[in-house]
Design a protein around this motif. Structure first.
Motif, PDB file in Angstrom:
ATOM      1  N   THR A 170      -3.355  -4.472   6.768  1.00 38.94           N
ATOM      2  CA  THR A 170      -2.764  -5.366   5.778  1.00 38.94           C
ATOM      3  C   THR A 170      -3.695  -6.520   5.445  1.00 38.94           C
ATOM      4  O   THR A 170      -3.629  -7.075   4.363  1.00 38.94           O
ATOM      5  CB  THR A 170      -1.431  -5.948   6.270  1.00 38.94           C
ATOM      6  N   LEU A 171      -4.582  -6.894   6.372  1.00 38.23           N
ATOM      7  CA  LEU A 171      -5.371  -8.102   6.150  1.00 38.23           C
ATOM      8  C   LEU A 171      -6.638  -7.857   5.338  1.00 38.23           C
ATOM      9  O   LEU A 171      -7.230  -8.785   4.822  1.00 38.23           O
ATOM     10  CB  LEU A 171      -5.749  -8.729   7.492  1.00 38.23           C
ATOM     11  N   ASP A 173      -7.138  -6.706   2.495  1.00 40.05           N
ATOM     12  CA  ASP A 173      -7.046  -7.162   1.109  1.00 40.05           C
ATOM     13  C   ASP A 173      -7.346  -8.643   0.998  1.00 40.05           C
ATOM     14  O   ASP A 173      -7.658  -9.147  -0.074  1.00 40.05           O
ATOM     15  CB  ASP A 173      -5.641  -6.904   0.549  1.00 40.05           C
ATOM     16  N   TYR A 174      -7.202  -9.355   2.095  1.00 43.93           N
ATOM     17  CA  TYR A 174      -7.457 -10.790   2.072  1.00 43.93           C
ATOM     18  C   TYR A 174      -8.841 -11.120   2.610  1.00 43.93           C
ATOM     19  O   TYR A 174      -9.119 -12.259   2.971  1.00 43.93           O
ATOM     20  CB  TYR A 174      -6.367 -11.522   2.870  1.00 43.93           C
TER      21      TYR A 174
ATOM     22  N   ARG B  96       5.609 -11.174   7.442  1.00 41.90           N
ATOM     23  CA  ARG B  96       4.289 -10.870   7.976  1.00 41.90           C
ATOM     24  C   ARG B  96       3.238 -11.363   7.012  1.00 41.90           C
ATOM     25  O   ARG B  96       3.463 -11.448   5.821  1.00 41.90           O
ATOM     26  CB  ARG B  96       4.155  -9.365   8.183  1.00 41.90           C
ATOM     27  N   LEU B  97       2.094 -11.688   7.570  1.00 40.71           N
ATOM     28  CA  LEU B  97       1.019 -12.194   6.738  1.00 40.71           C
ATOM     29  C   LEU B  97       0.411 -11.033   5.962  1.00 40.71           C
ATOM     30  O   LEU B  97       0.141  -9.994   6.497  1.00 40.71           O
ATOM     31  CB  LEU B  97      -0.025 -12.842   7.644  1.00 40.71           C
ATOM     32  N   GLY B  98       0.198 -11.233   4.687  1.00 42.73           N
ATOM     33  CA  GLY B  98      -0.527 -10.226   3.941  1.00 42.73           C
ATOM     34  C   GLY B  98       0.352  -9.343   3.088  1.00 42.73           C
ATOM     35  O   GLY B  98       1.549  -9.500   3.025  1.00 42.73           O
ATOM     36  N   ALA B  99      -0.292  -8.386   2.440  1.00 38.53           N
ATOM     37  CA  ALA B  99       0.432  -7.504   1.536  1.00 38.53           C
ATOM     38  C   ALA B  99       1.240  -6.505   2.326  1.00 38.53           C
ATOM     39  O   ALA B  99       0.770  -5.919   3.286  1.00 38.53           O
ATOM     40  CB  ALA B  99      -0.561  -6.768   0.641  1.00 38.53           C
ATOM     41  N   GLN B 100       2.466  -6.326   1.937  1.00 42.72           N
ATOM     42  CA  GLN B 100       3.319  -5.383   2.648  1.00 42.72           C
ATOM     43  C   GLN B 100       3.891  -4.428   1.637  1.00 42.72           C
ATOM     44  O   GLN B 100       4.725  -4.801   0.837  1.00 42.72           O
ATOM     45  CB  GLN B 100       4.429  -6.141   3.377  1.00 42.72           C
ATOM     46  N   ARG B 101       3.435  -3.186   1.680  1.00 41.35           N
ATOM     47  CA  ARG B 101       3.903  -2.243   0.670  1.00 41.35           C
ATOM     48  C   ARG B 101       4.792  -1.183   1.264  1.00 41.35           C
ATOM     49  O   ARG B 101       5.324  -0.368   0.570  1.00 41.35           O
ATOM     50  CB  ARG B 101       2.706  -1.559   0.016  1.00 41.35           C
ATOM     51  N   TRP B 102       4.866  -1.146   2.567  1.00 47.56           N
ATOM     52  CA  TRP B 102       5.614  -0.039   3.150  1.00 47.56           C
ATOM     53  C   TRP B 102       6.503  -0.499   4.298  1.00 47.56           C
ATOM     54  O   TRP B 102       6.321  -1.539   4.895  1.00 47.56           O
ATOM     55  CB  TRP B 102       4.665   1.042   3.625  1.00 47.56           C
ATOM     56  N   PRO B 159       1.250  -7.293  -3.334  1.00 45.08           N
ATOM     57  CA  PRO B 159       0.862  -6.991  -4.703  1.00 45.08           C
ATOM     58  C   PRO B 159       0.189  -5.640  -4.783  1.00 45.08           C
ATOM     59  O   PRO B 159      -0.715  -5.341  -4.048  1.00 45.08           O
ATOM     60  CB  PRO B 159      -0.156  -8.086  -4.973  1.00 45.08           C
ATOM     61  N   ARG B 204      -3.646 -12.218  -7.591  1.00 46.73           N
ATOM     62  CA  ARG B 204      -4.192 -12.768  -6.354  1.00 46.73           C
ATOM     63  C   ARG B 204      -5.705 -12.834  -6.490  1.00 46.73           C
ATOM     64  O   ARG B 204      -6.295 -12.055  -7.245  1.00 46.73           O
ATOM     65  CB  ARG B 204      -3.847 -11.861  -5.167  1.00 46.73           C
TER      66      ARG B 204
END
Lengths: 573, 366
Positions: A170-171, A173-174, B96-102, B159, B204
């Motif tokens: 997840t990170l 992308d950042y 949670r930190l960050g992109a979460q798509r699932w 996103p 973003r």
């Protein structure tokens, strides 16, 4: 007719893709085949350093310094023997260590694998120079987190460690990459996005010997934002020293705006231990210590019964609900009978006749059994919550817990049973299911210091170049008279010769406060002190908590006096 | 439930076969892309993908057996459930930190945005189909626009720029075959383009970065730019006939991140060369051709809308995915249908194929 249009448009795009493939795979084949054969594109990351952390006076507490790592690129190793002797000469590595690193590096493709971290600058330069003759070795520069005061204040800062493969999903992308460090606790975690720098890097083309031939791209790194804390580090050092080897926590706050001046939790740890990559023995010891739990911030995540300090809530609630007045008296013979059970006062012979101010001063249990019974559990519960118990205070740290502000519903849900009146009596003196953090006790003391106003505690006053807005304390709706009566009890507890908190008394400043000694089924009692000074215009309030610390009136009160003395010397009082 | 025997006559076995052939190609590529990870057979990505296929066949069978008119009856319900899931994913993503798509359910990752594409097509087809000739007015476009805008914004917030943008052409295609006036659609597109600067503002930072990288890969040599350059080297060095299965040096030496999911095509391009890549594209073209064919042969407006929506969705996913591996399109994280590793994408694509078959075999009933 209309789908004709769609079909033509899509066909056009498909043809475009096929032309693109043809261009790349047929026309440009030679170019890409050569690049692929030489594997000649290399990426050299340049770290964006993390932001620094300063105390309220601008003294640096956490910085980043430059460090050098030696790394090897397996596929580029030419003369193996020469490289091995160079590594053992310059870095003192054993043959086995070097073979180990080779083994590890052979699995990675053209990716530098670190063989020695944080080596002295002279050696780094020597190795870099030698690298022109012996291929396969590179020197990587990194900025390395440096916690200047080691064990002091470490629970405020927290620590860093490498991101795990799972987090990377997840990170990435950042902008996080493998081996990047990320905040794991404390401010490093809470302010991760502000503190983190943005990595840059260069993409270079290298020749077959691994030497750079041209730069393909460059992205400048950017450093993270600095934090300026509300902490006064000399106060912090004083608190850490006063706490010493004891297990427990101290938090000192300016009640007017929630600025935390010091926050200590012991046992503590040195966050520098976590800066190195990989796993070290020392680190595992810290993480696995289940008895001292040095990694847990007891001030915000430790849950304990508050004991007698909680009588502040009970007395406020009873006055507010007109269950007692400042003149109401209860007689203490040393025990209280409810049905067949007997509830004892801490003083065997009893305190005799007590009003609320004396009840607080002497911390008389029997007075509060009577008061609690008159109040009933429901009112007690709602005032407990009003004072901020049962939910996090909202301090700018992660991992804060809310604790338990029990009541009938809570018991039904969690213990599957109805509420007994005897439990109300225990509740009234801060025992039983009630479970609180030291910082919540501090908040309660601050309400008294602040004439009935609650304020959110905070550790950071400035991020980068922008000041965080000053906070306005919020009234919890107590009558002025209620606050004045309870405050008088707190004053007497410290300043009366027979008060339980008299050891907190300090020459030249009027201290008010309350001690607590909390029963603990696991062993020795927990000891508490919370209070504020000066009495008429409080500028400093604090909580001292000692796990298994015995009696609140002894060590905690003495430690509190030490902190008030330091605050006076520093000009806060 | 028994399917009328006559309907088998119109069952598009070729379409189904094409889908399985493409899946097999994908399986080989996934194995090649991940074998360096030294996983045992049961942990292996190819094995896990096969497990997904098993579940996918169940989905496919159900989708084929139930008449699509019955499915359309619950299209709005499916749509709303999907919207709720997207909202839920956003809420959990904030924790949670960050992109979460699932969602993670017992080790399985489930990505609602993949299914959103299908339920969006169904809901929109349901509305447009029932409107018959009345799609010409401007007012009749209001509800379709809402149906489009809600998932668009939610997916964008995740996103997931790629999936959100994919909804746009599908939306326009269904309206177009549904009888909306092209004049309005052109105006809408122009308006959309005019809003681009505003839209840019909401992206973003890393999304802007990816679009900038598309223009010049060297602005981010470590991130997206690195992937594009390495992927182009992989595909380009594949040449006419490729380096052979399991022999792609770029692939086997770990140069391309995410190569078993979004960048699977660079493995195919490197190992099977131009001829192999072209063959795969042709297989996709056949599928798309058959999808349009089904849309053409059915006299039912609902069926036509569904088939067209799916045809456009599939072809654009293929075009964008392949386009990004060779630097023709920005990197937006869209899987290659039936080929990329990933359960949600595979299931959603199989459901789409099932819907096509469904419409095809029931075309003579209406």
């Amino acid at each position: 007719m209309r789908d004709r249009f769609l079909i033509s448009a899509l066909s056009f795009l498909f043809v475009l893709i096929i032309i693109g493939l043809f261009y790349n795979q047929i026309l440009m084949y030679g170019y890409y085949a050569k690049l692929s054969r030489n594997n000649s594109i290399r990426v050299i990351p340049i770290e964006g350093p993390r932001g620094n952390i300063f105390d309220r006076t601008g003294q640096p507490l956490v910085t980043s310094r430059l460090s050098f790592d030696a790394a090897i690129i397996y596929q580029e190793i030419g003369d193996r023997k020469k490289l091995m002797s160079l590594l053992s000469d310059q870095l003192g590595l054993s043959g086995a260590q070097i073979m180990d690193a080779f083994e590890k590096a052979s699995g990675r493709s053209y990716e530098p694998v670190t063989i020695a971290e944080d080596i002295p600058k002279e050696k780094a330069l020597a190795l870099e120079e030698a690298g022109f003759d012996v291929s396969g070795i590179v020197i990587e520069t990194r900025s390395r987190r440096n916690y200047l005061h080691k064990h002091f204040g470490s629970h405020i800062f927290g620590y860093l460690s490498e991101v795990t493969d799972n987090e990377l999903e997840t990170l990435k992308d950042y902008g996080y990459r493998m081996k990047d460090l990320i905040g794991r606790a404390g401010l490093e975690k809470y302010y991760e996005s502000a503190l983190r720098g943005v990595d840059g890097g260069t993409q270079i083309e290298v020749d077959s010997r691994g030497h750079q031939t041209r730069v393909l791209g460059l992205k400048e790194p950017a450093s993270g934002q600095d934090l300026q804390l509300t902490i006064d580090f000399s106060m912090q050092i004083a608190c850490d020293k006063l706490l010493g080897d004891r297990k427990g926590a101290i938090v000192v706050m300016d009640p007017r705006n929630g600025d935390i001046l010091a926050l200590a939790s012991h046992p503590t740890f040195d966050p520098n231990v976590f800066v190195e990559r990989g796993t070290s023995e020392e680190r595992m010891k810290l993480l696995n210590d289940k008895t001292g739990r040095p990694m847990s911030n007891k001030a915000i995540s430790g849950l304990y019964p508050p004991g007698s300090v909680f009588k502040i809530v009970t007395s406020s609630a009873a006055l507010e609900q007109n269950k007692i007045t400042r003149y109401t008296r209860f007689f203490c013979p040393g025990f209280y009978k409810l049905g067949h059970s007997q509830f004892n006062c801490w003083k065997d012979g009893g305190h005799g006749s007590q009003n609320v101010v004396e009840g607080i001063k002497n911390s008389c249990n029997v007075f509060f059994y009577n008061t609690g019974r008159a109040l009933g559990v429901d009112r007690l519960e709602s005032y407990t919550k009003l004072f901020g118990y049962g939910k996090p205070t909202g301090i700018d740290l992660t991992d804060e817990v809310g604790g338990i502000a029990p009541g009938r519903e809570w018991k039904l849900f969690h213990k599957r049973g109805i509420w007994y009146e005897g439990e109300t009596l225990n509740y009234a003196i801060g025992q039983g299911y009630l479970s609180v953090t030291p910082i919540q006790v501090l908040e309660m003391a601050a309400v008294m210091a602040n004439n009935g106003n609650l304020v959110r505690p905070r550790l950071v006053r400035r991020v980068g170049s922008s000041d965080l807005p000053n906070q306005k304390p919020k009234s919890i709706g107590l009558k002025d008279e209620t606050v004045q009566v309870v405050r008088m009890g707190l004053f007497e507890a410290v300043n009366n010769e027979s008060g339980t908190a008299k050891r907190a008394k300090l020459e030249g400043a009027t201290v008010a406060g309350k001690t607590g000694t909390a029963q603990n089924p696991q062993g020795r009692t927990h000891a508490w002190f919370c209070g504020f000074a000066p009495y008429n215009d409080p500028k400093v309030c604090l909580v001292v908590f000692l796990e298994h610390g015995g009696k609140g009136g002894l060590e905690p009160a003495e430690i509190a006096r030490g902190i008030f003395a330091e605050a006076k010397q520093r000009g806060y009082l | 439930m028994i399917i009328d025997k006559r309907k088998y006559k119109d069952f598009d076995a070729i379409l189904l076969t094409l889908a399985f052939v493409i899946f097999l190609i994908g399986l080989l590529a996934i194995h090649s892309a991940t074998q360096a990870k030294n996983l045992t057979l049961h942990e292996g990505y190819a094995f896990r993908q096969l497990t997904w296929l098993g579940i996918g066949i169940l989905f496919l069978a159900v989708t084929i057996r139930v008449s699509y008119h019955k499915i359309l009856d619950i299209a709005y319900v499916l749509y709303i459930i999907n919207i709720l899931l997207l909202v839920l994913v956003l809420i959990m993503g904030h924790i949670r930190l960050g992109a979460q798509r699932w969602f993670s359910i017992g080790g399985f990752a489930f990505q609602p945005s993949e299914f959103m594409k299908i339920s969006f097509i169904l809901a929109l087809s349901s509305y447009v189909g029932q409107k018959k000739g009345a799609m010409e007015s401007l007012e009749s476009l209001i509800i379709p626009f809402i149906l489009f805008a809600v998932p668009f914004v939610l997916v964008l917030l995740q996103p997931d720029l790629g999936t959100a943008l994919l909804l746009v052409p599908v939306f326009f295609a269904i309206l177009l075959v549904g009888g909306a006036k092209p004049k309005y659609l052109i105006w809408a597109i122009l308006l959309g383009l005019a809003c681009m600067p505003v839209f840019w503002h909401f992206l973003r930072d890393y999304q802007k970065q990816r679009l900038l990288v598309f223009i010049n890969p060297n602005v981010d040599p470590l991130g997206a730019g690195y992937t594009i350059i390495q992927s182009k080297i992989a595909v380009g060095s594949g040449g006419l006939i490729g380096k052979g299965w399991l022999n792609g040096t770029q692939n086997q030496l770990n140069f391309i991140p995410e190569r078993h999911t979004d960048f699977i095509f660079s493995v195919i391009g490197e190992e099977w060369g131009f001829l192999g890549a072209l063959a795969l594209i042709l297989l996709y073209l056949f599928i798309v051709h058959r999808a349009f064919n089904i849309g053409n042969l059915t006299s039912d407006r609902y069926g036509k809308c569904i088939a067209t929506g799916i045809a456009v969705l599939l072809s654009l996913q293929v075009i964008i995915n392949i386009g990004m591996t060779i630097g023709l399109m920005p990197v937006v994280g869209i899987p290659l249908p039936l080929v990329s590793y990933g359960g949600s994408s595979l299931l959603a694509t199989l459901v789409a194929v099932g819907l096509l078959l469904n419409v095809g075999m029931r075309r003579s009933t209406f």
